[in-house]
Write a protein that holds these residues in place. Structure first.
Motif, PDB file in Angstrom:
ATOM      1  N   ASP A 370     -22.552 -16.200 -15.266  1.00  0.00           N
ATOM      2  CA  ASP A 370     -22.602 -14.784 -14.897  1.00  0.00           C
ATOM      3  C   ASP A 370     -21.975 -13.922 -15.994  1.00  0.00           C
ATOM      4  OD1 ASP A 370     -23.195 -12.572 -13.436  1.00  0.00           O
ATOM      5  OD2 ASP A 370     -21.674 -12.887 -11.882  1.00  0.00           O
ATOM      6  N   VAL A 371     -22.534 -14.014 -17.193  1.00  0.00           N
ATOM      7  CA  VAL A 371     -22.050 -13.237 -18.332  1.00  0.00           C
ATOM      8  C   VAL A 371     -23.252 -12.541 -18.964  1.00  0.00           C
ATOM      9  CG1 VAL A 371     -22.210 -15.229 -19.886  1.00  0.00           C
ATOM     10  CG2 VAL A 371     -20.747 -13.298 -20.488  1.00  0.00           C
ATOM     11  N   HIS A 372     -23.057 -11.322 -19.398  1.00  0.00           N
ATOM     12  CA  HIS A 372     -24.131 -10.493 -19.930  1.00  0.00           C
ATOM     13  C   HIS A 372     -23.594  -9.722 -21.136  1.00  0.00           C
ATOM     14  CE1 HIS A 372     -25.790 -11.181 -15.847  1.00  0.00           C
ATOM     15  NE2 HIS A 372     -24.533 -10.979 -15.474  1.00  0.00           N
ATOM     16  N   HIS A 373     -24.483  -8.987 -21.799  1.00  0.00           N
ATOM     17  CA  HIS A 373     -23.992  -8.126 -22.864  1.00  0.00           C
ATOM     18  C   HIS A 373     -24.761  -6.814 -22.868  1.00  0.00           C
ATOM     19  CE1 HIS A 373     -26.592  -7.989 -26.682  1.00  0.00           C
ATOM     20  NE2 HIS A 373     -27.371  -8.508 -25.777  1.00  0.00           N
ATOM     21  N   LEU A 374     -24.130  -5.790 -23.422  1.00  0.00           N
ATOM     22  CA  LEU A 374     -24.722  -4.458 -23.497  1.00  0.00           C
ATOM     23  C   LEU A 374     -25.670  -4.400 -24.679  1.00  0.00           C
ATOM     24  CD1 LEU A 374     -24.975  -1.483 -22.692  1.00  0.00           C
ATOM     25  CD2 LEU A 374     -22.897  -1.034 -24.038  1.00  0.00           C
TER      26      LEU A 374
END
Length: 392
Positions: A370-374
């Motif tokens: 559950d990790v994302h980036h902008l």
């Protein structure tokens, strides 16, 4: 010593006005009337009208180079003015090539300025280079540097190369076809490009503005030496400058006996230099967030861990409310995994999205789902969500 014959033949006799203008050159035994006539007859192509191209173009114009070509397709931005002295406030938003031409003509209206408002590519580089006597390369990316090197080798002409990074500068002269077996090129210095993401650009790492003037002036000096045949060139030597300690040193360069001489340019330098490789371009991974989606997520009821992977100096300039600073080297070293929360989504961001994308790939490889980036970083956030956020 690396003394080479002049690469340009003398042009017409100097006029009375030219004798007056260039009198301080004419008084130098190593330049004299013949050297000045060579300068007036020279055709020099400068790649880039930015930090290094600015002093190079201004000094070559002042020196009397008769024809200056400029390869530049970018526009002037406010952040350029800290170091790109050929442009002014009134030029913001205008093409750099046009701005540079006006500044050159303000120095000497008799100089022919050729604008090449195109991206340098394998399909056009060699034919373009063959229109000039030598090239000066002030670009800031490895893909273009290797292209310039190979195109110059195929065209059979020398080029002056310069590089800047924060407080450090490097300058050399490369000429694969140099007489007397003296030929060295960029691939003798850097046989292989660095891994993607290991060398930040000036927009991410910063650069001392006046460094450009020092390095660019040295590059212009080497161009004048090649044209006139005066002095000892940097062919076969790398000049390294450290502005913090105000020291210069030179390193001897030799041709790699195992290097095959370049006979043609490659088809895609961005791929060979890793610019277009899949690893840093993880924007296509499911779950990445554009600025609008991140804004909606932050405004929702679910807590979000916002992680800033930039350097501390960038954090001091601007950061998003509620974010935690966790510089990219910490993530790459594996030190960040244990400190990340597991009960909420984690969103990484940086300036442009490049570093956060690299951190995202590392964390997902470590098993964090559950990790994302902008996507697009703070620049996209300022453009699409909050225009009050300063860009740098």
């Amino acid at each position: 010593m690396t003394i080479v014959d002049p690469v340009v033949e003398p042009g017409p006799e100097l006029s009375r006005e030219q004798v007056a203008r260039y009198s301080r050159h004419l008084l130098l035994p190593d330049v004299g009337v013949l050297g000045q006539r060579r300068l007036r007859n020279a055709r020099v192509l400068v790649i880039g009208a930015g930090g290094l191209g600015s002093p190079v173009l201004l000094y070559l114009a002042s020196a009397g180079v008769g024809t200056l070509g400029i390869v530049e397709f970018d526009d002037v931005d406010a952040s350029n003015l800290q170091r790109q002295v050929i442009h002014g406030e009134a030029d913001i938003g205008r093409p750099k090539s046009v701005s540079a031409r006006e500044s050159i003509r303000a120095v000497d209206s008799t100089i022919e300025v050729r604008l090449h408002q195109v991206r340098l590519e394998p399909r056009n580089a060699v034919n373009l280079f063959r229109q000039y006597d030598l090239v000066v390369d002030g670009t800031d990316n490895f893909a273009t540097r290797y292209l310039v090197n190979d195109a110059a080798a195929v065209a059979g002409i020398p080029y002056v190369w310069g590089s800047i990074y924060r407080f450090d500068g490097q300058v050399s002269v490369f000429w694969d076809a140099a007489p007397g077996g003296l030929g060295v090129d960029y691939r003798d210095l850097y046989p292989d490009p660095p891994a993607p993401g290991t060398v930040p650009s000036c927009s991410e790492a910063g650069v001392l503005g006046v460094l450009c003037g020092v390095v660019g002036s040295i590059m212009a000096t080497e161009a004048v030496k090649l044209v006139t045949g005066m002095g000892d060139t940097l062919l076969g030597r790398l000049l390294v400058y450290d502005a913090r300690t105000m020291t210069f040193r030179t390193v001897t360069l030799r041709r790699d006996p195992g290097r095959v001489r370049v006979s043609e340019v490659e088809e895609d330098y961005e791929v060979s230099c890793g610019v277009a490789s899949p690893l840093p371009s993880v924007d296509s991974v499911d779950g990445d967030l554009d600025p609008t989606s991140l804004r909606a997520l932050l405004d929702g009821d679910t807590p979000v861990a916002l992680i800033d992977v930039r350097d501390p100096v960038e954090w001091d300039i601007v950061h998003l409310d509620g974010a935690t600073l966790m510089p990219l080297p910490t993530v790459l070293a594996g030190d960040a995994v244990a400190s990340l929360p597991t009960d909420r989504p984690v969103v990484l961001y940086c300036k442009t999205g490049v570093r956060s994308a690299e951190a995202l790939a590392v964390l997902r490889a470590a098993g964090i789902a559950d990790v994302h980036h902008l996507r697009g970083g703070l620049e996209a956030w300022a453009r699409d969500v909050d225009p009050t956020v300063p860009t740098y």
